[in-house]
Design a protein around this motif. Structure first.
Motif, PDB file in Angstrom:
ATOM      1  N   SER A  35      -2.371 -23.613  30.929  1.00 55.87           N
ATOM      2  CA  SER A  35      -1.474 -24.216  29.941  1.00 55.87           C
ATOM      3  C   SER A  35      -2.166 -25.374  29.219  1.00 55.87           C
ATOM      4  O   SER A  35      -3.195 -25.899  29.674  1.00 55.87           O
ATOM      5  CB  SER A  35      -0.209 -24.720  30.622  1.00 55.87           C
ATOM      6  N   GLU A  36      -1.573 -25.801  28.114  1.00 56.39           N
ATOM      7  CA  GLU A  36      -2.124 -26.932  27.365  1.00 56.39           C
ATOM      8  C   GLU A  36      -2.234 -28.196  28.228  1.00 56.39           C
ATOM      9  O   GLU A  36      -3.269 -28.871  28.202  1.00 56.39           O
ATOM     10  CB  GLU A  36      -1.283 -27.200  26.116  1.00 56.39           C
ATOM     11  N   PRO A  37      -1.198 -28.581  29.002  1.00 59.00           N
ATOM     12  CA  PRO A  37      -1.338 -29.778  29.842  1.00 59.00           C
ATOM     13  C   PRO A  37      -2.477 -29.647  30.854  1.00 59.00           C
ATOM     14  O   PRO A  37      -3.201 -30.615  31.096  1.00 59.00           O
ATOM     15  CB  PRO A  37       0.027 -29.886  30.528  1.00 59.00           C
ATOM     16  N   LYS A  38      -2.644 -28.472  31.451  1.00 59.05           N
ATOM     17  CA  LYS A  38      -3.718 -28.291  32.434  1.00 59.05           C
ATOM     18  C   LYS A  38      -5.087 -28.396  31.778  1.00 59.05           C
ATOM     19  O   LYS A  38      -6.004 -29.023  32.326  1.00 59.05           O
ATOM     20  CB  LYS A  38      -3.560 -26.948  33.142  1.00 59.05           C
ATOM     21  N   LEU A  39      -5.256 -27.790  30.609  1.00 58.72           N
ATOM     22  CA  LEU A  39      -6.542 -27.873  29.919  1.00 58.72           C
ATOM     23  C   LEU A  39      -6.825 -29.302  29.465  1.00 58.72           C
ATOM     24  O   LEU A  39      -7.965 -29.772  29.548  1.00 58.72           O
ATOM     25  CB  LEU A  39      -6.550 -26.921  28.718  1.00 58.72           C
ATOM     26  N   ALA A  40      -5.780 -29.999  29.001  1.00 58.04           N
ATOM     27  CA  ALA A  40      -5.960 -31.388  28.575  1.00 58.04           C
ATOM     28  C   ALA A  40      -6.416 -32.254  29.747  1.00 58.04           C
ATOM     29  O   ALA A  40      -7.330 -33.085  29.609  1.00 58.04           O
ATOM     30  CB  ALA A  40      -4.656 -31.926  27.985  1.00 58.04           C
TER      31      ALA A  40
END
Length: 243
Positions: A35-40
């Motif tokens: 997900s975006e939060p995990k990649l961030a």
């Protein structure tokens, strides 16, 4: 981690990392990527930067979004590339012909003046010239202009032995979506004639190739000068082919 000191934007760096992971099989077709939060959190960047990277991969057809579910790796599409950046030299290799291409000097950055008869007039471009030889004679001279905005940092890359079509797809996430080719007969003198080892009376096939991309029309232009005393050049539905 990504390199914030690099001239390559962070979103582009992340897109390159994810594209490389997809090509390496770390994310199989149909697999859901983090997900975006995990990649961030993983790369120490903000979610808007992650979203930019994913958007670029979606535009290139590597990823697809499913509302309420996430972002997934797309199946590789089957395609016929009629306007490959490297189609002319690549077709020699596909036919098993022993050809060697070399760059004639470094890649230069220049502005094409508006009074030039050039489809990229008024823009900054990267220009390079490439000569392809057979076992005994030169066969093909290519003069290439690539839009500098589409190919940032191209002049800092070592292009020796590189396939421009592979480089465009894998580093810059660019695939042609259309284009135009014009064919004419020309007679060469001066430096062009010397490089192809022909006299001013020798008829040469001249091909002008213009490619469009989803991100920008007229992003690549080339002039190809082809000796026809050794090869017959023909355009087919399967690509640019030589016999």
């Amino acid at each position: 981690m990504l390199d914030p000191q690099s001239p390559t934007p962070l979103y582009h760096q992340l897109a390159e990392r994810l594209a490389a992971a997809i090509r390496a099989g770390e994310f199989a077709p149909g697999a859901r990527i983090p997900s975006e939060p995990k990649l961030a959190a993983q790369y120490g960047i903000g979610r808007p930067t992650v979203r930019q990277a994913l958007d670029s991969l979606v535009r290139q057809g590597l990823l697809s979004r499913r509302r309420g579910s996430g972002t997934y790796v797309r199946e590789a599409p089957k395609e016929i590339d009629l306007f490959s950046l490297d189609g002319t030299a690549a077709s020699f290799r596909k036919r098993g012909l022993a050809m060697a291409s070399r760059l004639l000097g470094p890649t230069t950055r220049r502005t094409i003046t508006t009074d030039e008869r050039h489809p990229l007039a008024g823009r900054e471009v990267f220009s390079l010239t490439r000569l392809t030889r057979g076992e005994e004679l030169p066969v093909l001279l290519e003069e290439l202009d690539l839009d500098a905005g589409l190919f940032p940092g191209l002049d800092r890359l070592d292009l020796t032995g590189q396939s421009l079509s592979v480089l465009a797809a894998e580093r810059f996430f660019l695939r042609p979506c259309g284009g135009r080719q014009n064919f004419s007969i020309d007679y060469l003198g001066g430096e062009r004639g010397r490089l192809l080892e022909v006299t001013p009376e020798t008829a040469i096939l001249r091909v002008e190739r213009l490619l469009h991309f989803p991100q920008r029309e007229a992003g690549f232009f080339s002039r190809l000068y082809c000796r026809t005393d050794q090869f017959v050049f023909s355009q087919t539905l399967g690509g640019f082919e030589h016999a």
